[in-house]
Motif scaffolding. Structure first.
Motif, PDB file in Angstrom:
ATOM      1  N   LEU A 155       0.851  -1.186   0.000  1.00 23.67           N
ATOM      2  CA  LEU A 155       0.000   0.000   0.000  1.00 23.67           C
ATOM      3  C   LEU A 155       0.890   1.240   0.000  1.00 23.67           C
ATOM      4  O   LEU A 155       1.163   1.824   1.053  1.00 23.67           O
ATOM      5  CB  LEU A 155      -0.929  -0.001   1.218  1.00 23.67           C
ATOM      6  CG  LEU A 155      -2.063   1.050   1.215  1.00 23.67           C
ATOM      7  CD1 LEU A 155      -2.996   0.815   0.033  1.00 23.67           C
ATOM      8  CD2 LEU A 155      -2.851   0.975   2.514  1.00 23.67           C
ATOM      9  N   PRO A 156       1.399   1.655  -1.160  1.00 15.77           N
ATOM     10  CA  PRO A 156       2.290   2.818  -1.210  1.00 15.77           C
ATOM     11  C   PRO A 156       1.548   4.113  -0.877  1.00 15.77           C
ATOM     12  O   PRO A 156       0.409   4.325  -1.298  1.00 15.77           O
ATOM     13  CB  PRO A 156       2.791   2.808  -2.655  1.00 15.77           C
ATOM     14  CG  PRO A 156       1.728   2.101  -3.422  1.00 15.77           C
ATOM     15  CD  PRO A 156       1.159   1.071  -2.498  1.00 15.77           C
ATOM     16  N   ARG A 157       2.219   4.971  -0.104  1.00 20.60           N
ATOM     17  CA  ARG A 157       1.619   6.263   0.234  1.00 20.60           C
ATOM     18  C   ARG A 157       1.800   7.274  -0.884  1.00 20.60           C
ATOM     19  O   ARG A 157       0.955   8.142  -1.092  1.00 20.60           O
ATOM     20  CB  ARG A 157       2.248   6.793   1.526  1.00 20.60           C
ATOM     21  CG  ARG A 157       1.968   5.924   2.754  1.00 20.60           C
ATOM     22  CD  ARG A 157       2.566   6.554   3.998  1.00 20.60           C
ATOM     23  NE  ARG A 157       2.292   5.749   5.182  1.00 20.60           N
ATOM     24  CZ  ARG A 157       2.679   6.069   6.405  1.00 20.60           C
ATOM     25  NH1 ARG A 157       3.397   7.189   6.604  1.00 20.60           N
ATOM     26  NH2 ARG A 157       2.388   5.294   7.428  1.00 20.60           N
ATOM     27  N   THR A 158       2.940   7.194  -1.579  1.00 27.01           N
ATOM     28  CA  THR A 158       3.228   8.122  -2.678  1.00 27.01           C
ATOM     29  C   THR A 158       3.731   7.315  -3.861  1.00 27.01           C
ATOM     30  O   THR A 158       4.573   6.428  -3.701  1.00 27.01           O
ATOM     31  CB  THR A 158       4.278   9.156  -2.260  1.00 27.01           C
ATOM     32  OG1 THR A 158       3.827   9.860  -1.100  1.00 27.01           O
ATOM     33  CG2 THR A 158       4.535  10.153  -3.384  1.00 27.01           C
ATOM     34  N   ILE A 159       3.212   7.630  -5.050  1.00 23.97           N
ATOM     35  CA  ILE A 159       3.601   6.953  -6.289  1.00 23.97           C
ATOM     36  C   ILE A 159       4.176   7.985  -7.235  1.00 23.97           C
ATOM     37  O   ILE A 159       3.553   9.027  -7.508  1.00 23.97           O
ATOM     38  CB  ILE A 159       2.406   6.234  -6.938  1.00 23.97           C
ATOM     39  CG1 ILE A 159       1.840   5.167  -6.000  1.00 23.97           C
ATOM     40  CG2 ILE A 159       2.812   5.614  -8.273  1.00 23.97           C
ATOM     41  CD1 ILE A 159       0.602   4.481  -6.546  1.00 23.97           C
ATOM     42  N   GLY A 160       5.374   7.736  -7.752  1.00 24.18           N
ATOM     43  CA  GLY A 160       5.988   8.596  -8.762  1.00 24.18           C
ATOM     44  C   GLY A 160       5.714   8.060 -10.152  1.00 24.18           C
ATOM     45  O   GLY A 160       5.861   6.855 -10.394  1.00 24.18           O
ATOM     46  N   VAL A 161       5.311   8.949 -11.073  1.00 21.95           N
ATOM     47  CA  VAL A 161       4.976   8.549 -12.445  1.00 21.95           C
ATOM     48  C   VAL A 161       5.886   9.309 -13.396  1.00 21.95           C
ATOM     49  O   VAL A 161       5.999  10.538 -13.322  1.00 21.95           O
ATOM     50  CB  VAL A 161       3.497   8.831 -12.770  1.00 21.95           C
ATOM     51  CG1 VAL A 161       3.187   8.419 -14.212  1.00 21.95           C
ATOM     52  CG2 VAL A 161       2.585   8.098 -11.800  1.00 21.95           C
ATOM     53  N   VAL A 162       6.553   8.564 -14.286  1.00 13.57           N
ATOM     54  CA  VAL A 162       7.423   9.145 -15.318  1.00 13.57           C
ATOM     55  C   VAL A 162       6.723   8.944 -16.649  1.00 13.57           C
ATOM     56  O   VAL A 162       6.665   7.818 -17.164  1.00 13.57           O
ATOM     57  CB  VAL A 162       8.813   8.483 -15.309  1.00 13.57           C
ATOM     58  CG1 VAL A 162       9.687   9.085 -16.403  1.00 13.57           C
ATOM     59  CG2 VAL A 162       9.478   8.630 -13.949  1.00 13.57           C
ATOM     60  N   THR A 163       6.168  10.001 -17.207  1.00 20.52           N
ATOM     61  CA  THR A 163       5.442   9.917 -18.480  1.00 20.52           C
ATOM     62  C   THR A 163       5.191  11.323 -18.991  1.00 20.52           C
ATOM     63  O   THR A 163       5.574  12.331 -18.353  1.00 20.52           O
ATOM     64  CB  THR A 163       4.122   9.146 -18.315  1.00 20.52           C
ATOM     65  OG1 THR A 163       3.548   8.918 -19.614  1.00 20.52           O
ATOM     66  CG2 THR A 163       3.145   9.921 -17.478  1.00 20.52           C
ATOM     67  N   SER A 164       4.534  11.411 -20.127  1.00 23.39           N
ATOM     68  CA  SER A 164       4.204  12.720 -20.712  1.00 23.39           C
ATOM     69  C   SER A 164       3.010  13.322 -19.967  1.00 23.39           C
ATOM     70  O   SER A 164       2.026  12.620 -19.698  1.00 23.39           O
ATOM     71  CB  SER A 164       3.867  12.561 -22.197  1.00 23.39           C
ATOM     72  OG  SER A 164       3.382  13.779 -22.722  1.00 23.39           O
ATOM     73  N   PRO A 165       3.049  14.618 -19.645  1.00 22.63           N
ATOM     74  CA  PRO A 165       1.933  15.222 -18.905  1.00 22.63           C
ATOM     75  C   PRO A 165       0.705  15.475 -19.781  1.00 22.63           C
ATOM     76  O   PRO A 165      -0.378  15.745 -19.248  1.00 22.63           O
ATOM     77  CB  PRO A 165       2.521  16.527 -18.380  1.00 22.63           C
ATOM     78  CG  PRO A 165       3.592  16.877 -19.358  1.00 22.63           C
ATOM     79  CD  PRO A 165       4.155  15.587 -19.861  1.00 22.63           C
ATOM     80  N   THR A 166       0.862  15.400 -21.101  1.00 23.46           N
ATOM     81  CA  THR A 166      -0.250  15.749 -21.993  1.00 23.46           C
ATOM     82  C   THR A 166      -0.925  14.536 -22.612  1.00 23.46           C
ATOM     83  O   THR A 166      -1.945  14.680 -23.279  1.00 23.46           O
ATOM     84  CB  THR A 166       0.265  16.652 -23.122  1.00 23.46           C
ATOM     85  OG1 THR A 166       1.300  15.959 -23.860  1.00 23.46           O
ATOM     86  CG2 THR A 166       0.833  17.945 -22.556  1.00 23.46           C
TER      87      THR A 166
END
Length: 502
Positions: A155-166
């Motif tokens: 159960l992660p509290r924070t998830i980092g996402v690497v992708t295009s914002p659009t």
């Protein structure tokens, strides 16, 4: 030979015989195989085949064995160790290739095969060859090893996402997370294709890994690298070595969600988990909150039921044990009976003891008669009379002791050293020692003469004559006395007894 054997024709003859005019001698199997081998190699000395690899196997010797097939036919192939070492990719089943070589036969199994000198990927040959070469290199370094994979947090509290914002990818991920289990999301915007995309993706992954959580933003517990589907050229940024190494070195668990389900990149191999789509990555990242709550509720109910069931079973076991246990009356019945027996025995025992005591007292009382006591007193008196002291016994004992004392006294008197002095003798002493010779007297020089009526101090000179020789003429006295040195022996006063040991 019987006539029936002579009736066989040429097709059914038992023994082979050469017939007149026959110019086709029989060939051995090896000779025929050799002819076929030379014919095939001469006719197909250089060929290029396009087909799909099937049944690929690398022998311990380093040779490669495979089959090339299409829709209607299959041909075996072999690539010797020297050619296999020059391959720029790792052959796999299902990969379509163009193989260059020559055909030959394998007499051991009556098969023909192609000896491959060079093999290339068909279609996007150059690009795929580069991909396979890089994949083999990184795999050799252990970047894709299963033991490097990290477990995903539950159960992660924070998830980092690497992708295009659009793009639609981030919206799909956020929407799926909102539906399953809302959590904090940190987006690191990057290019996902084109010039510089690989560098941005690698920088984002390393940036998340370098966060320590001391700033305003918390460090992610999980990282998702995501991109939508596309061709091999569109997804090529995620095959770059810089991206693969950044994903493999990241200290945070990573999910790779690049392309669709059929698309595979080297980033997928280096990541800790591969998701077929970005939406599936969001589903892997977090559990369903409603399911967690339902599971907790169900576990609470099950725990309550388990406690109640345990208490009920314990109660049932206790009741069963209580029914099987004997009652107090049953337990105490033998002891009560034994107590009654002991009580009865105690009364009878006391009676017997009292009777024995009376009998013993009667026997002892019979022995205490007055006549017996008087007889005993008489015998004791007689013994006492015999032990009385009589005067004649004492007188005889005293006389014996006086006689013994007189003998001892006379013996002591004979040993008195002063007794000879009564007869005119003198005792010569020097320094408390008895002088027994002339030499001892001359050596002493000063002596003391003891007489019966006193002592005289004297000095011994050299002019004294030898004892035992007659005096021819008067000589000067050799012993000089000192009048003041004369003293009487002790105990010679009138009315006193002389000490025997002085």
């Amino acid at each position: 030979m019987s006539p029936e054997f002579d009736a066989y024709d040429s097709s059914g003859r038992l023994l082979a015989e050469e017939r007149t005019g026959d110019n086709a001698p029989p060939l051995s199997v090896s000779e025929l195989s050799g002819l076929l081998k030379r014919t095939v190699e001469d006719r197909f000395g250089h060929v290029r085949l396009r087909g799909e690899i099937s049944g690929f196997k690398r022998a311990a010797s380093g040779h490669l064995y495979l089959a090339l097939k299409d829709d209607n036919a299959v041909i075996d192939g072999v690539m010797w160790k020297g050619g296999a070492q020059r391959l720029a990719f790792q052959p796999q089943d299902g990969v379509e290739v163009i193989a260059t070589g020559k055909l030959t036969t394998y007499p051991g199994r009556s098969k023909y095969q192609i000896v491959i000198d060079r093999m290339e990927l068909a279609g996007e040959g150059a690009l795929m060859a580069l991909l396979e070469k890089l994949k083999a290199k990184l795999a050799g370094e252990g970047l894709f090893a299963p033991e490097r994979k990290k477990a995903l947090p539950f159960l992660p509290r924070t998830i980092g996402v690497v992708t295009s914002p659009t793009g639609a990818v981030i919206r799909d991920i956020l929407h799926r997370l909102e539906d399953r289990c809302p959590t904090n999301v940190l987006l690191w915007p990057v290019l996902v294709q084109g010039q510089g995309a690989a560098e941005q993706v690698a920088r984002a992954v390393r940036g998340f890994s370098a966060m320590d959580g001391s700033g305003a933003l918390s460090r992610p517990d999980l990282v998702i690298v995501a991109r939508g589907g596309g061709s091999i050229e569109d997804l090529w940024s995620f095959n770059e070595e810089i991206v693969v190494r950044a994903v493999a070195d990241c200290t945070i668990p990573i999910i790779s969600a690049v392309g669709h389900e059929t698309d595979t990149t080297l980033c997928d191999y280096a990541a800790d988990r591969r998701a077929p789509t970005p939406t599936a990555a969001a589903e892997m990242a977090v559990p369903v909150r409603a399911e967690l709550l339902a599971g907790l509720s169900e576990m609470g109910l099950r725990a309550g039921r388990a406690v109640r069931r345990g208490a009920m079973q314990a109660r049932e076991r206790l009741e069963m044990q209580a029914r099987l246990m004997p009652t107090p009356d049953t337990l105490l019945a033998p002891q009560r009976q034994r107590l009654d027996q002991l009580s009865d025995g105690l009364v009878s025992g006391l009676r017997h003891r009292l009777a024995d005591a009376r009998a013993h007292l009667g026997q002892a009382g019979g022995a205490l008669r007055p006549a017996l006591l008087r007889q005993h007193v008489t015998r004791a008196s007689e013994r006492l009379d015999r032990l009385k002291l009589r005067p004649d016994y004492l007188s005889r004992a005293l006389s014996d002791r006086a006689t013994a004392f007189d003998r001892v006294s006379r013996h002591f008197a004979s040993l008195n050293p002063d007794l000879p002095l009564q007869r005119g003798y003198a005792r010569v002493m020097a320094a408390g020692q008895l002088v027994q010779s002339v030499a001892a007297a001359q050596a002493a020089g000063q002596v003391t003469l003891h007489f019966k009526d006193g002592t005289v101090d004297a000095t011994v000179g050299d002019e004294a004559p030898l004892l035992g020789q007659p005096l021819e003429k008067p000589v000067p006295a050799a012993i000089s006395t000192s009048p003041r040195a004369i003293r009487k022996p002790r105990g010679t006063e009138e009315g006193q007894q002389q000490d025997l040991f002085s």
